[in-house]
Design an enzyme around this catalytic site. Structure first.
Site, PDB file in Angstrom:
ATOM      1  N   SER A 130       0.831  -1.197   0.000  1.00 37.87           N
ATOM      2  CA  SER A 130       0.000   0.000   0.000  1.00 37.87           C
ATOM      3  C   SER A 130       0.867   1.249   0.000  1.00 37.87           C
ATOM      4  O   SER A 130       2.051   1.204   0.343  1.00 37.87           O
ATOM      5  CB  SER A 130      -0.878   0.006   1.259  1.00 37.87           C
ATOM      6  OG  SER A 130      -1.559   1.230   1.429  1.00 37.87           O
ATOM      7  N   TYR A 143      -2.980  -0.192  10.409  1.00 41.66           N
ATOM      8  CA  TYR A 143      -2.883  -0.667   9.024  1.00 41.66           C
ATOM      9  C   TYR A 143      -1.551  -0.235   8.410  1.00 41.66           C
ATOM     10  O   TYR A 143      -0.864  -1.034   7.761  1.00 41.66           O
ATOM     11  CB  TYR A 143      -4.051  -0.100   8.215  1.00 41.66           C
ATOM     12  CG  TYR A 143      -4.008  -0.414   6.738  1.00 41.66           C
ATOM     13  CD1 TYR A 143      -4.378  -1.662   6.254  1.00 41.66           C
ATOM     14  CD2 TYR A 143      -3.613   0.560   5.816  1.00 41.66           C
ATOM     15  CE1 TYR A 143      -4.348  -1.945   4.898  1.00 41.66           C
ATOM     16  CE2 TYR A 143      -3.588   0.288   4.465  1.00 41.66           C
ATOM     17  CZ  TYR A 143      -3.957  -0.967   4.005  1.00 41.66           C
ATOM     18  OH  TYR A 143      -3.923  -1.245   2.662  1.00 41.66           O
TER      19      TYR A 143
END
Length: 233
Positions: A130, A143
């Site tokens: 990501s 996250y």
């Protein structure tokens, strides 16, 4: 890595980016796509081979590796993204859950399938990371830690598996229009666009793919005088 006539295993393939990967591999001529999911009954895509695979279950991972001995490409896609800052009451539990699924899950799958890939000529691992590998915010605190760790894990696996000829490709992207980002009001790429960039990079033999413009800008900003990750978000 050649996709046509390859045999692919995708974790978390019942929706979102995982489902888009399954469709794209089939469209590009993969001869078999193992679609991994915690509940295979939820897999509805024609042409895939459903397989029970919870990446947090050692038994599931081992059974999948024993079943899918013909795999040449593994896509570590399964992951979670729960919102919350490190000041939240459940911050420690949230971080532990993210690390378990987003880091240890791909490690389990990679370790189990590394011998399979070696026997089949080397093959490839594609790890879905990501833009949060490099930047964070209170909204995505745990996250982001997990995706930073996954980036490092990918780099380590690349070194470990280089000798057996396994390509390790790390995919980085910003927000994508999936169930994980439902309710977040911001620009989002489509899963199909992200997957297309990823598969182009896979076939080109790349080690990293920055799948959208925002991610490219962030990566370039890591070495700026005022590094991008130091900015408030």
């Amino acid at each position: 890595m050649q996709i046509e006539k390859s045999t692919v295993l995708i974790t978390g393939s019942n929706r979102g980016i995982g489902l888009a990967f399954a469709k794209a591999f089939l469209a590009r001529g993969a001869q078999k796509v193992y679609a991994g999911a915690r509940d295979p009954s939820k897999l509805s895509l024609a042409g895939v081979t459903p397989i029970q695979l919870d990446v947090n279950s050692i038994a599931d991972v081992q059974a999948a590796a024993e079943m899918a001995q013909d795999v040449t490409i593994v896509v570590n896609n399964a992951g979670i993204a729960n919102l919350g800052s490190f000041m939240a009451d459940d911050a420690e539990a949230a971080l532990r859950n993210h690390l378990e699924t987003n880091v240890l899950g791909p490690l389990r799958v990679s370790r189990a399938f590394a011998p399979v890939l070696a026997r089949n000529g080397g093959g490839a691992l594609l790890n879905v990371a990501s833009i949060a590998s490099w930047i964070t915010s209170p909204l995505l605190a745990s996250y982001a830690v997990s995706k930073s760790a996954l980036w490092s894990l990918s780099n380590g696996l690349r070194n470990d598996l280089r000798g057996q000829g396994t390509q390790v490709l790390t995919l980085h992207m910003g927000f994508v229009d999936t169930d994980l980002t439902k309710g977040l009001d911001m620009p989002k790429a489509t899963p199909e666009a992200i997957v297309e960039r990823a598969l182009q990079a896979l076939e080109a033999g790349a080690h990293e793919v920055l799948a959208d413009e925002m991610t490219q800008q962030v990566k370039a900003g890591l070495s700026a005088e005022q590094a991008v990750y130091l900015a408030a978000r």
